[in-house]
Design a protein around this motif. Structure first.
Motif, mmCIF file in Angstrom:
data_model
loop_
_atom_site.group_PDB
_atom_site.id
_atom_site.type_symbol
_atom_site.label_atom_id
_atom_site.label_comp_id
_atom_site.label_asym_id
_atom_site.label_seq_id
_atom_site.Cartn_x
_atom_site.Cartn_y
_atom_site.Cartn_z
ATOM 1 N N LEU A 57 6.417 -9.538 29.860
ATOM 2 C CA LEU A 57 5.976 -8.507 30.798
ATOM 3 C C LEU A 57 5.323 -7.324 30.089
ATOM 4 O O LEU A 57 4.376 -6.721 30.611
ATOM 5 N N GLN A 58 5.810 -6.990 28.910
ATOM 6 C CA GLN A 58 5.153 -5.920 28.165
ATOM 7 C C GLN A 58 3.754 -6.352 27.721
ATOM 8 O O GLN A 58 2.808 -5.563 27.746
ATOM 9 N N GLU A 59 3.634 -7.611 27.356
ATOM 10 C CA GLU A 59 2.327 -8.106 26.916
ATOM 11 C C GLU A 59 1.322 -8.114 28.065
ATOM 12 O O GLU A 59 0.170 -7.711 27.900
ATOM 13 N N VAL A 60 1.748 -8.582 29.255
ATOM 14 C CA VAL A 60 0.813 -8.627 30.375
ATOM 15 C C VAL A 60 0.527 -7.222 30.900
ATOM 16 O O VAL A 60 -0.564 -6.960 31.414
ATOM 17 N N ALA A 61 1.482 -6.294 30.761
ATOM 18 C CA ALA A 61 1.244 -4.912 31.172
ATOM 19 C C ALA A 61 0.173 -4.271 30.295
ATOM 20 O O ALA A 61 -0.729 -3.573 30.789
ATOM 21 N N GLU A 62 0.254 -4.523 28.997
ATOM 22 C CA GLU A 62 -0.756 -3.991 28.075
ATOM 23 C C GLU A 62 -2.112 -4.635 28.333
ATOM 24 O O GLU A 62 -3.148 -3.971 28.295
ATOM 25 N N LYS A 63 -2.088 -5.916 28.613
ATOM 26 C CA LYS A 63 -3.329 -6.649 28.832
ATOM 27 C C LYS A 63 -4.059 -6.161 30.077
ATOM 28 O O LYS A 63 -5.297 -6.132 30.115
ATOM 29 N N THR A 64 -3.305 -5.789 31.111
ATOM 30 C CA THR A 64 -3.902 -5.366 32.384
ATOM 31 C C THR A 64 -3.896 -3.857 32.578
ATOM 32 O O THR A 64 -4.319 -3.377 33.630
ATOM 33 N N ASN A 65 -3.379 -3.134 31.602
ATOM 34 C CA ASN A 65 -3.280 -1.674 31.706
ATOM 35 C C ASN A 65 -2.510 -1.273 32.963
ATOM 36 O O ASN A 65 -2.908 -0.374 33.709
ATOM 37 N N SER A 66 -1.409 -1.958 33.219
ATOM 38 C CA SER A 66 -0.613 -1.728 34.424
ATOM 39 C C SER A 66 0.765 -1.191 34.066
ATOM 40 O O SER A 66 1.291 -1.459 32.977
ATOM 41 N N ASN A 67 1.357 -0.459 34.992
ATOM 42 C CA ASN A 67 2.752 -0.047 34.883
ATOM 43 C C ASN A 67 3.581 -0.987 35.743
ATOM 44 O O ASN A 67 3.534 -0.922 36.970
ATOM 45 N N ILE A 68 4.305 -1.880 35.111
ATOM 46 C CA ILE A 68 5.075 -2.885 35.842
ATOM 47 C C ILE A 68 6.526 -2.434 35.954
ATOM 48 O O ILE A 68 7.164 -2.118 34.955
ATOM 49 N N TYR A 69 7.014 -2.395 37.177
ATOM 50 C CA TYR A 69 8.398 -2.026 37.428
ATOM 51 C C TYR A 69 9.190 -3.187 38.016
ATOM 52 O O TYR A 69 10.365 -3.341 37.742
ATOM 53 N N GLN A 70 8.512 -3.986 38.848
ATOM 54 C CA GLN A 70 9.200 -5.049 39.554
ATOM 55 C C GLN A 70 8.410 -6.350 39.454
ATOM 56 O O GLN A 70 7.202 -6.344 39.219
ATOM 57 N N VAL A 71 9.106 -7.453 39.647
ATOM 58 C CA VAL A 71 8.481 -8.762 39.594
ATOM 59 C C VAL A 71 8.979 -9.587 40.774
ATOM 60 O O VAL A 71 9.950 -9.229 41.440
ATOM 61 N N ILE A 72 8.300 -10.678 41.036
ATOM 62 C CA ILE A 72 8.745 -11.669 42.006
ATOM 63 C C ILE A 72 8.917 -12.972 41.241
ATOM 64 O O ILE A 72 7.998 -13.423 40.567
ATOM 65 N N THR A 73 10.082 -13.558 41.348
ATOM 66 C CA THR A 73 10.453 -14.662 40.462
ATOM 67 C C THR A 73 10.554 -15.980 41.211
ATOM 68 O O THR A 73 11.077 -16.041 42.328
ATOM 69 N N GLY A 74 10.064 -17.015 40.579
ATOM 70 C CA GLY A 74 10.145 -18.341 41.158
ATOM 71 C C GLY A 74 11.496 -18.992 40.908
ATOM 72 O O GLY A 74 12.112 -18.785 39.865
ATOM 73 N N ILE A 75 11.965 -19.760 41.873
ATOM 74 C CA ILE A 75 13.196 -20.525 41.741
ATOM 75 C C ILE A 75 12.834 -22.007 41.771
ATOM 76 O O ILE A 75 12.269 -22.489 42.756
ATOM 77 N N PRO A 76 13.135 -22.758 40.709
ATOM 78 C CA PRO A 76 12.762 -24.176 40.658
ATOM 79 C C PRO A 76 13.490 -24.995 41.705
ATOM 80 O O PRO A 76 14.592 -24.638 42.149
#
Length: 450
Positions: A57-76
Motif C-alpha cells: 500500500l505504501q508503494e501504490v500510494a507513492e506511485k499514484t501520489n495518493s493518501n490511502i487510509y482505507q481499502v476494500i479487501t477481497g475474500i476468496p
C-alpha cells in the motif's frame, strides 16, 4: 491528491499482494509485491502479513501520489459459504414511506435468520424486496408500505479468518472498509453480461490454491477449491532438479510451459543443483513435464467436482485468471483436459496487463458499479465499523512495529470488538432523507474514502 472518489482494491494472496487504486472508476495505479505470512490462502503470521500489506500500500500510494487510509479487501471463494436468507419487518399499521432505516432493518433481519455461529456476514445479495407481500421491487425506498420483506443470498466467512485479515490490515496502519467476494469481483471485469447470466466458470490459478467458481445469473452457484497451486509447482521443480525454491520459481517463469508439446529439447538452460559440481544443462521439455504433471493433478481434481455438478456444460466456458495462468499453453491444457472452451483473462489497462491483477482490479470495479441499494445493504452489515480515517503507518513506525506490539494489539482488539456495537447502534438511526443515485454515491465516497 483529492481522495473523495478513490477506491483501493486489495487482494491478499499466498505468494503476492496486489493493490489497485482507481479514481472515478479509472485505474490510476497498481502494484504487486511479495507476500509473507500466508499459507494456502490463510494467514499464519499476522505480523509478516501486516508488513507485506504495508509495503504494497505504501508503494501504490507513492506511485499514484495518493493518501490511502482505507481499502476494500477481497475474500476468496474457499472461505465463503452461501445461505438462503429472508426477513420481514413491520413498517406502520396505517402505512408509511419506506426509507433507508427500514431497508437496513429488513436486511439485518434476513441476515440474522441465516448467519451461523463462528461465521460473519460478508455480503447479502437481495433477489428482491416485497411490499406488503405483493409487489416485488429492486429498491423499495419512497414507497408506501405496511410491511417490508426481502429474500436473497447471504455470503459468510469464518469469523476467525476475518479477524486475522482485519487485524493484519489494521496492524499495517490502514482500515478495511468492507469485504467483497473475490469471484464476484473477478466476474465483474472478466465476464461479459451474457457469461455472467447464462453461466461461466472462473478458474483462478493462484499461488497457494486453485479455485473453480461457477457464476450464473450474476451469482455464485458452485465452487470447488483445491489446496494446491503455483507454489506446489515450484516445489516440484525444486525437489526434482535439486535447486532452491527461489531458483525453481524463476525457472518456471523463464523457461516453463504448461504444455510440454510447446517446449523444445533443443532449448536448454543451466542450473546450479545442490550437491553437484558445476552447472547442469536442462532442456525445456524436461522442465515442462515436471510442471505439467502437477497441473494435470490439480485439473483432474477440479474437473471431478465440476463434472459432478454438471457445471462443465455452461455456455460461457472457463475463464482463467491468476498468476499461474502465465504459463504458456495453460488455456489449451485446461480446454483439452476438461473438454470445454477456455480463455485467459487479463486486464487491458496499462501497467496491469497480467492475469494476477484480475481480483484486485475486479474489487475496485465491483464497488464502483454498486448501486445506492447495494451500498445501503453493505452498510447494514458493516455499520459504522468502517467509517473514519486510520492514518497510514510511516516507514519509521513500521520499523517500530514490533516494539509497539502490545499497545497496538490492545487498540486493534477494541476496534474489532466494537464493530458489533457500531452495527447495532447504526440500525437505530433514522435515515429517511431522499437522495439521487449520483448524490448518494458521492456522499458514500466522501464519507468512507475522503
Amino acid at each position: 491528491m483529492d481522495n473523495t472518489n478513490i477506491l483501493v482494491g486489495l487482494d491478499i494472496g499466498t505468494t503476492s499482494i496486489k493493490a489497485v487504486v482507481a479514481d472515478e472508476g479509472k485505474v490510476i495505479g497498481a502494484v504487486t509485491t511479495s507476500s509473507r505470512g500466508m499459507r494456502h490462502g490463510s494467514i499464519v503470521d499476522i505480523e509478516q502479513t501486516a508488513a507485506s500489506i504495508s509495503h504494497a500500500l505504501q508503494e501504490v500510494a507513492e506511485k499514484t501520489n495518493s493518501n490511502i487510509y482505507q481499502v476494500i479487501t477481497g475474500i476468496p471463494v474457499g472461505l465463503l459459504q452461501l445461505e438462503n436468507a429472508a426477513g420481514i419487518v413491520s413498517i406502520a399499521d396505517n402505512g408509511k414511506e419506506i426509507g433507508n432505516a427500514e431497508v437496513k432493518r429488513v436486511v439485518q433481519a434476513a441476515i440474522k435468520s441465516a448467519v451461523k455461529d463462528d461465521r460473519d456476514p460478508i455480503a447479502f445479495l437481495p433477489s428482491g424486496f416485497s411490499i406488503d407481500g405483493k409487489n416485488t421491487v429492486d429498491d423499495p425506498r419512497n414507497m408506501i408500505a405496511h410491511s417490508l420483506a426481502v429474500r436473497g443470498v447471504l455470503l459468510t466467512a469464518p469469523s476467525s479468518e476475518l479477524h486475522n485479515i482485519n487485524r493484519a490490515i489494521e496492524r499495517a496502519g490502514y482500515k478495511n472498509s468492507f469485504f467483497v467476494p473475490t469471484p464476484l469481483a473477478i466476474a465483474s471485469v472478466a465476464l461479459d453480461e451474457g457469461e455472467r447470466t447464462f453461466g461461466s466458470i472462473i478458474l483462478d490459478l493462484g499461488g497457494g490454491t486453485t479455485t473453480a467458481t461457477v457464476i450464473r445469473d450474476g451469482q455464485i452457484q458452485y465452487a470447488n477449491v483445491d489446496a494446491e497451486g503455483g507454489t506446489d509447482i515450484s516445489n516440484d521443480i525444486s525437489v526434482v532438479l535439486s535447486v532452491s525454491k527461489k531458483d525453481a520459481e524463476q525457472l518456471k517463469l523463464d523457461y516453463g510451459f504448461a504444455d510440454p508439446k510447446l517446449a523444445s529439447k533443443n532449448d536448454k538452460f543451466a542450473i546450479n543443483s545442490v550437491g553437484s559440481e558445476g552447472q547442469q544443462m536442462i532442456d525445456e521439455v524436461y522442465l515442462s513435464e515436471i510442471i505439467n504433471a502437477r497441473i494435470m493433478q490439480i485439473l483432474n481434481r477440479i474437473g471431478k467436482g465440476l463434472a459432478r455438478t454438471n457445471s462443465l456444460k455452461v455456455p460461457g466456458g472457463i475463464i482463467i485468471t491468476g498468476g499461474t495462468s502465465l504459463l504458456q499453453g495453460i488455456d489449451g491444457i485446461v480446454a483439452n483436459t476438461l473438454n470445454i472452451k477456455a480463455r485467459i483473462y487479463q486486464p487491458d489497462q496499462m501497467g496491469m496487463r497480467n492475469p494476477s491483477y484480475a481480483a484486485a482490479y475486479g474489487i475496485a470495479n465491483y464497488v464502483y458499479r454498486m448501486s445506492d441499494i447495494d451500498f445501503l445493504v453493505t452498510n447494514s452489515i458493516y455499520g459504522n465499523s468502517f467509517s473514519g480515517k486510520v492514518e497510514p503507518t510511516s516507514s519509521e513506525n513500521n520499523k517500530n512495529l514490533k516494539r509497539t506490539e502490545s499497545s497496538n494489539e490492545t487498540r486493534t482488539e477494541e476496534a474489532y470488538n466494537n464493530s458489533n456495537v457500531a452495527r447495532k447502534s447504526e440500525s437505530s438511526k433514522v435515515e429517511n432523507k431522499k437522495e439521487s443515485k449520483t448524490g448518494s454515491l458521492k456522499d458514500f465516497f466522501k464519507k468512507f474514502f475522503d
